[in-house]
Design an enzyme around this catalytic site. Structure first.
Site, PDB file in Angstrom:
ATOM      1  CG  HIS A 163      -1.678  -1.104   1.462  1.00 48.66           C
ATOM      2  ND1 HIS A 163      -2.331  -1.761   1.091  1.00 48.66           N
ATOM      3  CD2 HIS A 163      -1.583  -2.038   2.125  1.00 48.66           C
ATOM      4  CE1 HIS A 163      -3.247  -3.119   1.065  1.00 48.66           C
ATOM      5  NE2 HIS A 163      -2.314  -3.094   1.931  1.00 48.66           N
ATOM      6  CB  SER A 284      13.643  21.126 -17.767  1.00 51.80           C
ATOM      7  OG  SER A 284      12.946  22.005 -17.292  1.00 51.80           O
ATOM      8  CE  LYS A 290      12.559  18.731 -13.041  1.00 46.81           C
ATOM      9  NZ  LYS A 290      11.116  18.686 -13.385  1.00 46.81           N
ATOM     10  CG  ASN A 292      13.051  15.628 -16.221  1.00 41.35           C
ATOM     11  OD1 ASN A 292      12.740  15.735 -14.629  1.00 41.35           O
ATOM     12  ND2 ASN A 292      12.575  16.859 -16.528  1.00 41.35           N
ATOM     13  CD  GLU A 297       9.516  10.806 -16.700  1.00 39.43           C
ATOM     14  OE1 GLU A 297       8.114  11.578 -16.883  1.00 39.43           O
ATOM     15  OE2 GLU A 297      10.048  11.198 -15.570  1.00 39.43           O
ATOM     16  CE1 TYR A 324      -5.729 -11.500 -46.250  1.00 40.17           C
ATOM     17  CE2 TYR A 324      -7.389 -10.850 -47.729  1.00 40.17           C
ATOM     18  CZ  TYR A 324      -6.135 -10.861 -46.625  1.00 40.17           C
ATOM     19  OH  TYR A 324      -6.034  -9.606 -46.941  1.00 40.17           O
ATOM     20  CD  GLN A 329      -2.989  -4.220 -46.584  1.00 41.00           C
ATOM     21  OE1 GLN A 329      -3.526  -5.595 -47.640  1.00 41.00           O
ATOM     22  NE2 GLN A 329      -4.017  -3.122 -47.370  1.00 41.00           N
TER      23      GLN A 329
HETATM   24  N1  ARG Z   1      -1.464  -7.412 -48.223  1.00 43.72           N
HETATM   25  C1  ARG Z   1      -2.457  -8.162 -48.609  1.00 43.72           C
HETATM   26  C2  ARG Z   1      -2.181  -8.943 -46.899  1.00 43.72           C
HETATM   27  O1  ARG Z   1      -1.226  -8.246 -45.762  1.00 43.72           O
HETATM   28  C3  ARG Z   1      -2.068  -9.718 -48.835  1.00 43.72           C
HETATM   29  C4  ARG Z   1      -3.035 -10.762 -48.927  1.00 43.72           C
HETATM   30  C5  ARG Z   1      -4.157 -10.190 -49.871  1.00 43.72           C
HETATM   31  N2  ARG Z   1      -4.824 -11.616 -50.571  1.00 43.72           N
HETATM   32  C6  ARG Z   1      -6.163 -10.754 -51.511  1.00 43.72           C
HETATM   33  N3  ARG Z   1      -6.181 -11.732 -51.651  1.00 43.72           N
HETATM   34  N4  ARG Z   1      -6.222  -9.600 -51.454  1.00 43.72           N
HETATM   35  O2  ARG Z   1      -3.187  -9.361 -46.010  1.00 43.72           O
END
Ligand code: ARG
Length: 466
Positions: A163, A284, A290, A292, A297, A324, A329
């Site tokens: 504490h 500073s 100072k 720092n 930090e 996907y 990305q």
């Molecule tokens: N630049 C894309 C990524 O980072 C690569 C894969 C892209 N695939 C696609 N079907 N557009 O994910």
């Protein structure tokens, strides 16, 4: 970076009747940041090509062309001469385009049985595996520096706090070893995460798997992956391995942040337990006096940023249906920044340990101020036969009296101490001293200097074996 490219040069151009606007092109491109995976992209492509040749899907001559082209591209990238093109979107298409320029049809055959979806997932895993290996090494270096400090200061006493109130005296070595333990668990987590990073997505192609007789295990072997990803939809879409890494990194930064907070407090002139070498501090622009503690930090501040990246990746993933999606990305910048931030922070902290100068007098004075040995007096009475709760009560009285008198327990003469309990003898002063207090906690995990030295030896062995 150039951005001019006719639409016929695009990897997916034939399907489209009009080019994207310059803004859309910039918005959807990732080459600014994913080019950092270039060498991993080449490594993955070479393994894929070698396997295609071994399987008779491309010819040995094609493979030789691809290898020759890639060797040149690698040189261009390393030498800074490679011309990255925004219009080619990402690292994958930039390299493939250059390969085709250099070696023609063989370059066009490289993408057989592969998609950018399994390609990018492979690149990130190769990149992250290597980053984890570097980070594990840096954690060990930081731990070694802390172990050195712990050994040197195994008997230096400072107040331990709960504490933020003075609680019991502890040794500085013991305090440092607390962080060695934390970083040890961080390393365990990263090593465990590495096992799941180290699996091969290639062969998943766009999402459903490839129609060619690819030997995925051969590619895994060539790339040093422990296994293949066993479901193509999962292989191209999930980024849980990156999230896991960011979680381990956030914990590690959190440990560094706690350490930083202590360094900042200890360095405050109000506390004055340590000084930090000038090379980790700044002055500073207005206050000439100072000095720092900027490095700790900033590390504390950067922890917020790394924690934020973890939340960014979790949020990125949570709404995505299989398989996907372009959302993925967005995984790279948080991941890269997490790696960079943790890497730099670990490196600078390992160096900073040698820049910490202790002020043992100030630590000692603080430990003497807060009745830090009150528990020792209670334990003393227990060892003479008194039940602990009664001992606790008696010592609380003594502390209150001392507080009124403005003195410490150890300042009371024996006769006065004996008014609290006749069990108290002249040997009481051994336990009321700071040295007596820490030396008494001589069990595994305790703060006694002897235990600190044993823990130091244990860590030295572990670090040497790692
Ligand atoms: N630049 C894309 C990524 O980072 C690569 C894969 C892209 N695939 C696609 N079907 N557009 O994910």
């Amino acid at each position: 970076m150039t951005s001019q490219l006719s639409s016929k040069d695009k990897a997916w151009s034939a399907r489209f009747s009009e080019p994207v606007s310059a803004l859309v092109q910039r918005y959807t491109a990732s080459v600014f940041f994913d080019k950092r995976m270039a060498l991993f992209d080449i490594q993955g492509s070479l393994a894929h090509a070698a396997m295609l040749a071994k399987q008779g899907i491309i010819s040995a001559a094609d493979l030789a062309d691809i290898e020759r082209g890639m060797a040149q591209i690698r040189q261009e990238i390393e030498g800074g001469g490679f011309e990255w093109q925004l219009a080619l979107e990402d690292v994958h298409l930039n390299i493939e385009k250059r390969l085709i320029e250099l070696v023609g049809d063989a370059g066009k055959r490289l993408h057989t049985g592969r998609s950018r979806n399994d390609q990018v997932a492979t690149d990130i895993r190769l990149y992250l595996r290597s980053a984890i290996d570097d980070i594990l090494q840096l954690i060990r270096t930081l731990q070694s520096a802390l172990v050195d400090l712990a050994e040197r200061e195994h008997a230096t006493i400072l107040p331990g706090f709960t504490h933020m109130q003075v609680a019991q005296p502890v040794t500085f070595g013991h305090h440092m070893l607390a962080y060695v333990e934390m970083f040890g668990r961080d390393a365990e987590r990263l090593a465990d995460c590495r096992r799941r990073v180290n699996r091969l997505p290639l062969g998943a192609a766009a999402l459903a798997g490839a129609t060619f007789a690819l030997d995925r295990y051969e590619v895994a072997r060539l790339l040093g992956f422990e296994d293949v990803c066993h479901n193509s939809l999962d292989a191209v879409s999930d980024r849980d391995f990156a999230i896991e890494f960011c979680s381990a990194a956030a914990l590690s930064m959190t440990h560094i942040s706690r350490f930083s907070e202590e360094l900042v407090i200890w360095m405050s002139p109000r506390v004055g337990f340590i000084d930090l070498a000038d090379r980790f501090c700044t002055g500073s622009s207005i206050m000439p006096q100072k000095k720092n503690p900027d490095v700790p930090e900033l590390a504390r501040g950067k922890t917020g940023r790394v924690n934020g990246h973890l939340v960014a990746l979790l949020t990125l993933m949570k709404g995505q249906p299989l398989a996907y999606n372009k959302d993925n990305q967005e995984d790279k910048e948080p991941l890269f920044d997490t790696v960079d931030t943790l890497t730099d922070t670990l490196r600078i902290f390992a160096d900073m340990c040698s820049g910490i100068t202790l002020k043992p007098q100030a630590m000692r004075a603080a430990a003497l101020q807060g009745f830090a040995t009150a528990t020792d007096l209670a334990d003393y009475l227990v060892k003479k036969g008194m039940p602990f709760r009664d001992a606790h009560e008696i010592v609380a009285h003594a502390v209150r009296d001392c507080e009124q008198a403005g003195c410490d327990l150890a300042d009371l003469p024996l006769e006065k101490l004996q008014t609290y309990s006749s069990l108290i003898g002249a040997d009481v002063f051994d336990v009321l001293s700071l040295e007596g207090s820490v030396a008494a906690r001589n069990l595994v995990g305790g703060t006694a200097p002897a235990q600190v030295l044993q823990a130091v030896a244990r860590w030295r062995q572990k670090l040497a074996a790692a």
